[in-house]
Design a protein around this motif. Structure first.
Motif, PDB file in Angstrom:
ATOM      1  N   SER A  87       0.822  -1.211   0.000  1.00  0.00           N
ATOM      2  CA  SER A  87       0.000   0.000   0.000  1.00  0.00           C
ATOM      3  C   SER A  87       0.856   1.261   0.000  1.00  0.00           C
ATOM      4  CB  SER A  87      -0.946   0.007   1.196  1.00  0.00           C
ATOM      5  OG  SER A  87      -0.196   0.006   2.407  1.00  0.00           O
ATOM      6  N   SER A  88       2.095   1.164   0.457  1.00  0.00           N
ATOM      7  CA  SER A  88       2.975   2.344   0.439  1.00  0.00           C
ATOM      8  C   SER A  88       3.306   2.755  -0.998  1.00  0.00           C
ATOM      9  CB  SER A  88       4.248   2.105   1.250  1.00  0.00           C
ATOM     10  OG  SER A  88       5.044   1.101   0.664  1.00  0.00           O
ATOM     11  N   TYR A  89       3.088   1.854  -1.947  1.00  0.00           N
ATOM     12  CA  TYR A  89       3.252   2.155  -3.373  1.00  0.00           C
ATOM     13  C   TYR A  89       1.908   2.420  -4.039  1.00  0.00           C
ATOM     14  CZ  TYR A  89       7.963   0.246  -2.883  1.00  0.00           C
ATOM     15  OH  TYR A  89       9.258   0.001  -2.494  1.00  0.00           O
ATOM     16  N   GLY A  90       0.811   2.325  -3.262  1.00  0.00           N
ATOM     17  CA  GLY A  90      -0.520   2.501  -3.837  1.00  0.00           C
ATOM     18  C   GLY A  90      -1.038   1.235  -4.489  1.00  0.00           C
ATOM     19  N   ILE A  91      -0.488   0.084  -4.100  1.00  0.00           N
ATOM     20  CA  ILE A  91      -0.864  -1.193  -4.689  1.00  0.00           C
ATOM     21  C   ILE A  91      -1.615  -2.022  -3.650  1.00  0.00           C
ATOM     22  CG2 ILE A  91       0.001  -3.309  -5.745  1.00  0.00           C
ATOM     23  CD1 ILE A  91       2.362  -1.544  -6.775  1.00  0.00           C
ATOM     24  N   LYS A  92      -2.734  -2.614  -4.076  1.00  0.00           N
ATOM     25  CA  LYS A  92      -3.604  -3.353  -3.165  1.00  0.00           C
ATOM     26  C   LYS A  92      -3.583  -4.848  -3.463  1.00  0.00           C
ATOM     27  CE  LYS A  92      -6.677   0.592  -2.953  1.00  0.00           C
ATOM     28  NZ  LYS A  92      -7.962   1.134  -3.321  1.00  0.00           N
ATOM     29  N   SER A  93      -3.869  -5.619  -2.438  1.00  0.00           N
ATOM     30  CA  SER A  93      -3.985  -7.064  -2.568  1.00  0.00           C
ATOM     31  C   SER A  93      -5.340  -7.427  -3.161  1.00  0.00           C
ATOM     32  CB  SER A  93      -3.845  -7.722  -1.189  1.00  0.00           C
ATOM     33  OG  SER A  93      -4.163  -9.091  -1.269  1.00  0.00           O
ATOM     34  N   PRO A  94      -5.391  -8.488  -3.952  1.00  0.00           N
ATOM     35  CA  PRO A  94      -6.691  -8.948  -4.450  1.00  0.00           C
ATOM     36  C   PRO A  94      -7.418  -9.811  -3.418  1.00  0.00           C
ATOM     37  CG  PRO A  94      -4.970 -10.324  -5.328  1.00  0.00           C
ATOM     38  CD  PRO A  94      -4.282  -9.236  -4.529  1.00  0.00           C
TER      39      PRO A  94
END
Length: 100
Positions: free
Chosen positions: A58-65
């Protein structure tokens, strides 16, 4: 954007705390770098994976599916700034749907 997922990894309890898991991760990441991959994601125990440089994705703006706590879905840039400007949700291959 193609990326890698560090698949589920486990060491039998009687063999834990002997450096086996750490060696597996270290060698795996080394091979990823040699092969030219830019980043890798993992779902796992933050206290273990953070020692290899993983941070919450999330620190990169990426979320888990998957519906998991934020701190257990982590990313590692193998190449500096390789996740810069990317956001969204990771999409795993269908084979991961069977992992429980």
């Amino acid at each position: 954007m193609p990326t890698l997922a560090l698949a589920p990894m486990a060491v039998k309890p009687q063999y834990q705390r002997q450096g086996i898991g750490s060696r597996l991760v270290t060698e795996g990441l080394k091979i990823c770098r040699i092969l030219g991959y830019q980043h890798v994601f993992v779902m796992g125990h933050p206290n273990f994976y953070q020692r290899f440089g993983f941070v919450p994705a999330s620190s990169y703006g990426i979320k888990s599916p998957f519906p998991v706590p934020d701190e257990v879905f982590m990313a590692l840039e193998l190449m500096d700034k390789s996740l810069y400007g990317w956001t969204g949700k990771i999409k795993y291959p269908k084979a991961f749907d069977a992992v429980s």
